[in-house]
Design a protein around this motif. Structure first.
Motif, PDB file in Angstrom:
ATOM      1  N   GLY A  81       1.008  -1.385  -0.113  1.00 38.04           N
ATOM      2  CA  GLY A  81       0.204  -0.151  -0.055  1.00 38.04           C
ATOM      3  C   GLY A  81       1.012   1.335   0.258  1.00 38.04           C
ATOM      4  O   GLY A  81       2.050   0.904   0.140  1.00 38.04           O
ATOM      5  N   ASN A  82       0.356   2.453   0.480  1.00 42.33           N
ATOM      6  CA  ASN A  82       1.272   4.049   0.683  1.00 42.33           C
ATOM      7  C   ASN A  82       0.410   4.445   1.265  1.00 42.33           C
ATOM      8  O   ASN A  82      -0.938   4.124   1.731  1.00 42.33           O
ATOM      9  CB  ASN A  82       1.072   3.644  -1.023  1.00 42.33           C
ATOM     10  CG  ASN A  82      -0.573   4.281  -1.910  1.00 42.33           C
ATOM     11  OD1 ASN A  82      -1.180   5.329  -0.851  1.00 42.33           O
ATOM     12  ND2 ASN A  82      -0.236   4.335  -3.100  1.00 42.33           N
ATOM     13  N   SER A  83       0.844   6.162   0.967  1.00 37.86           N
ATOM     14  CA  SER A  83       0.254   6.693   2.149  1.00 37.86           C
ATOM     15  C   SER A  83      -0.785   7.385   2.058  1.00 37.86           C
ATOM     16  O   SER A  83      -1.583   8.045   3.007  1.00 37.86           O
ATOM     17  CB  SER A  83       0.597   7.747   2.299  1.00 37.86           C
ATOM     18  OG  SER A  83       1.477   8.120   1.832  1.00 37.86           O
ATOM     19  N   TYR A  84      -1.568   6.896   0.891  1.00 38.09           N
ATOM     20  CA  TYR A  84      -3.278   7.527   0.527  1.00 38.09           C
ATOM     21  C   TYR A  84      -4.020   6.105   0.445  1.00 38.09           C
ATOM     22  O   TYR A  84      -5.248   6.348   0.289  1.00 38.09           O
ATOM     23  CB  TYR A  84      -3.267   8.166  -0.898  1.00 38.09           C
ATOM     24  CG  TYR A  84      -2.649   9.492  -0.690  1.00 38.09           C
ATOM     25  CD1 TYR A  84      -3.038  10.668  -0.164  1.00 38.09           C
ATOM     26  CD2 TYR A  84      -1.428   9.161  -1.201  1.00 38.09           C
ATOM     27  CE1 TYR A  84      -2.034  11.665  -0.160  1.00 38.09           C
ATOM     28  CE2 TYR A  84      -0.360  10.126  -1.173  1.00 38.09           C
ATOM     29  CZ  TYR A  84      -0.261  11.599  -0.729  1.00 38.09           C
ATOM     30  OH  TYR A  84       0.464  12.827  -1.350  1.00 38.09           O
ATOM     31  N   SER A  85      -3.531   5.028   0.638  1.00 40.59           N
ATOM     32  CA  SER A  85      -4.415   3.370   0.614  1.00 40.59           C
ATOM     33  C   SER A  85      -5.332   3.553   1.754  1.00 40.59           C
ATOM     34  O   SER A  85      -5.640   2.352   2.079  1.00 40.59           O
ATOM     35  CB  SER A  85      -3.600   2.817  -0.879  1.00 40.59           C
ATOM     36  OG  SER A  85      -2.767   2.298   0.936  1.00 40.59           O
ATOM     37  N   ILE A  86      -4.888   3.496   3.211  1.00 38.78           N
ATOM     38  CA  ILE A  86      -5.362   3.271   4.296  1.00 38.78           C
ATOM     39  C   ILE A  86      -6.650   3.965   4.546  1.00 38.78           C
ATOM     40  O   ILE A  86      -7.184   5.201   4.965  1.00 38.78           O
ATOM     41  CB  ILE A  86      -4.558   3.307   5.398  1.00 38.78           C
ATOM     42  CG1 ILE A  86      -3.277   2.899   4.963  1.00 38.78           C
ATOM     43  CG2 ILE A  86      -5.311   2.822   6.321  1.00 38.78           C
ATOM     44  CD1 ILE A  86      -2.302   3.557   6.164  1.00 38.78           C
ATOM     45  N   SER A  87      -8.466   3.530   3.782  1.00 37.21           N
ATOM     46  CA  SER A  87      -9.178   3.898   3.643  1.00 37.21           C
ATOM     47  C   SER A  87     -10.446   2.639   4.883  1.00 37.21           C
ATOM     48  O   SER A  87     -10.040   1.779   4.755  1.00 37.21           O
ATOM     49  CB  SER A  87      -9.755   4.609   2.478  1.00 37.21           C
ATOM     50  OG  SER A  87      -9.745   3.577   1.831  1.00 37.21           O
ATOM     51  N   SER A  88     -11.546   3.434   5.114  1.00 36.08           N
ATOM     52  CA  SER A  88     -12.020   2.644   5.612  1.00 36.08           C
ATOM     53  C   SER A  88     -11.736   1.763   7.481  1.00 36.08           C
ATOM     54  O   SER A  88     -11.922   1.108   7.172  1.00 36.08           O
ATOM     55  CB  SER A  88     -13.220   1.422   5.010  1.00 36.08           C
ATOM     56  OG  SER A  88     -13.793   2.245   4.058  1.00 36.08           O
ATOM     57  N   ALA A  89     -10.365   3.060   7.156  1.00 37.47           N
ATOM     58  CA  ALA A  89     -10.093   2.784   8.793  1.00 37.47           C
ATOM     59  C   ALA A  89     -10.428   1.666   9.471  1.00 37.47           C
ATOM     60  O   ALA A  89     -10.151   1.086  11.063  1.00 37.47           O
ATOM     61  CB  ALA A  89      -9.056   3.029   8.980  1.00 37.47           C
ATOM     62  N   HIS A  90     -11.529   2.779  10.227  1.00 30.67           N
ATOM     63  CA  HIS A  90     -12.389   2.455  11.629  1.00 30.67           C
ATOM     64  C   HIS A  90     -12.576   0.976  11.169  1.00 30.67           C
ATOM     65  O   HIS A  90     -13.594   0.256  12.777  1.00 30.67           O
ATOM     66  CB  HIS A  90     -13.268   2.751  11.365  1.00 30.67           C
ATOM     67  CG  HIS A  90     -14.728   3.439  10.382  1.00 30.67           C
ATOM     68  ND1 HIS A  90     -13.875   3.319   9.029  1.00 30.67           N
ATOM     69  CD2 HIS A  90     -15.844   2.717  11.287  1.00 30.67           C
ATOM     70  CE1 HIS A  90     -15.554   3.806   8.991  1.00 30.67           C
ATOM     71  NE2 HIS A  90     -16.834   2.706   9.649  1.00 30.67           N
ATOM     72  N   LEU A  91     -12.877  -0.371  10.075  1.00 27.73           N
ATOM     73  CA  LEU A  91     -14.231  -1.054  10.313  1.00 27.73           C
ATOM     74  C   LEU A  91     -12.098  -2.215   9.849  1.00 27.73           C
ATOM     75  O   LEU A  91     -13.308  -3.127  10.260  1.00 27.73           O
ATOM     76  CB  LEU A  91     -14.006  -1.322   8.691  1.00 27.73           C
ATOM     77  CG  LEU A  91     -15.237  -0.614   8.352  1.00 27.73           C
ATOM     78  CD1 LEU A  91     -15.978  -0.176   7.152  1.00 27.73           C
ATOM     79  CD2 LEU A  91     -16.166  -0.842   9.559  1.00 27.73           C
TER      80      LEU A  91
END
Ligand SMILES: O=C(O)CCC(=O)C(=O)O
Ligand SMILES: [Fe+2]
Length: 279
Positions: A81-91
Motif C-alpha cells: 500500500g501507500n500513504s493514501y491507501s488506508i481507507s475505511s480504517a475504522h472497520l
C-alpha cells in the motif's frame, strides 16, 4: 454479524454515482443549544461551510496517535500500500474506530448533525515530503452515494499542517452553490482523487486550514476544498473522519460502513459493526 471486513472503493465510479438519485443541497444546522461548539461556530458553519480550528487531543495523546500511525503505515507499505491507501480504517483497526467514536469529536459533530449520528468513513491523507501529490478542488458529496447531503468531515491533524507542507484549503461559502460541474482529473493534476473543479475562486475566498497536531477542522460535504503538493521536507498527515445524520441513506452498500456514534438509527439502515479486535 459477519466479522469479515468488506472492501469498499475509496473513490466510486463516476457513472455509477450519476445513476443514484441524490439530494445535494446544503441543509443548514439549527441548534440553539450546542454542547461543544459555540453558537458563533454553528453560524460560521452555516455561512462559510466549515469550523476551524478546534483543539481535541493533548500533545501526549496526538504523539501516541502519530506513533501508532507511523507503525501502521510501515505495515501497509510493506504489504504494497501507500500513504493514501488506508481507507475505511475504522472497520479494520480498533485504534481508528476509537478515534472515530471519541466523545469529544462526536460532541462537535453532533452539534452540527443532530442527536443521531453515524461515523462511516476514515481515510488517511498522508502527504510525504515532495511526493508530488495534490488533492484537486472537489466537493466530498460529489464522490459519495449518500442522500440527502447531511454529512460532515472531520480533518484531524496528525502532523502540524500549514502552508509550507500543503494544508487543506477551503473555498469559503461554496457549499451554498449546489453540486458543481467537474472534469475528470488529468495526469498532470497528480490528483489523489479523480475529480477537478475549475476556477474555484469564482465561488468564494480561499481559506488555509492550518492546524496544529491534535486539532481538527469540520467541513460540509458540499464545501469546495483541496490541497496542493507538499514541496517541503516535512510530512503532512491528516486523518479524515466522515459522519452523517443517521437518517441519510447510503447506496452501493456503504450503509455497511456506518457505526452509531451518537443516539441510534431507528431504521437499522447502518450496519453498526463492532470495534475491530486488532489495532
Ligand atoms: O487532506 C487533504 O489534503 C484533503 C482531504 C479531503 O479532501 C477531505 O478531508 O475531504
Ligand atoms: Fe475532500
Amino acid at each position: 454479524m459477519s466479522q469479515t471486513t468488506p472492501v469498499f472503493q475509496a473513490v466510486p465510479d463516476v457513472d455509477d454515482l450519476a445513476r443514484i438519485p441524490r439530494d445535494l443541497r446544503f441543509h443548514p444546522t439549527r441548534n440553539e443549544h450546542p454542547r461543544s461548539l459555540t453558537p458563533e461556530q454553528i453560524a460560521q458553519f452555516n455561512a462559510q461551510g466549515f469550523v476551524r480550528p478546534v483543539s481535541i487531543f493533548s500533545t501526549e495523546e496526538i504523539t501516541e496517535i502519530r506513533n501508532y500511525f507511523d507503525r501502521l503505515l510501515e505495515r501497509v507499505v510493506a504489504e504494497g500500500g501507500n500513504s493514501y491507501s488506508i481507507s475505511s480504517a475504522h472497520l479494520k483497526y480498533g485504534k481508528v474506530y476509537d478515534i472515530l467514536s471519541d466523545r469529544r469529536i462526536v460532541d462537535c459533530v453532533s452539534d452540527l448533525l443532530g442527536e443521531n449520528v453515524v461515523g462511516w468513513g476514515s481515510h488517511f491523507f498522508c502527504k510525504m515530503p515532495h511526493d508530488g501529490k495534490s488533492v484537486a478542488w472537489h466537493q466530498d458529496a460529489s464522490y459519495w452515494p449518500l442522500s440527502p447531503s447531511k454529512a460532515v468531515t472531520v480533518w484531524l491533524a496528525i502532523d502540524d499542517a500549514d502552508v509550507e507542507n500543503a494544508n487543506m484549503r477551503f473555498i469559503s461559502g461554496s457549499h451554498h452553490v449546489g453540486h458543481l460541474t467537474f472534469r475528470p482529473s488529468s495526469p498532470e493534476d497528480h490528483n489523489v482523487l479523480n475529480q477537478t473543479v475549475e476556477n474555484p475562486e469564482q465561488y468564494g475566498e480561499i481559506v488555509n486550514d492550518e492546524l496544529k497536531a491534535g486539532q481538527i477542522s469540520l467541513h460540509s460535504d458540499l464545501l469546495l476544498h483541496g490541497s496542493e503538493a507538499n514541496n517541503s521536507d516535512r510530512r503532512r498527515c491528516g486523518l479524515t473522519i466522515r459522519y452523517a445524520a443517521a437518517d441519510v441513506r447510503a447506496a452501493m452498500e456503504w450503509n455497511q460502513k456506518g457505526v452509531w456514534v451518537r443516539g441510534s438509527d431507528a431504521t437499522g439502515h447502518w450496519t453498526n459493526r463492532p470495534r475491530p479486535a486488532i489495532d
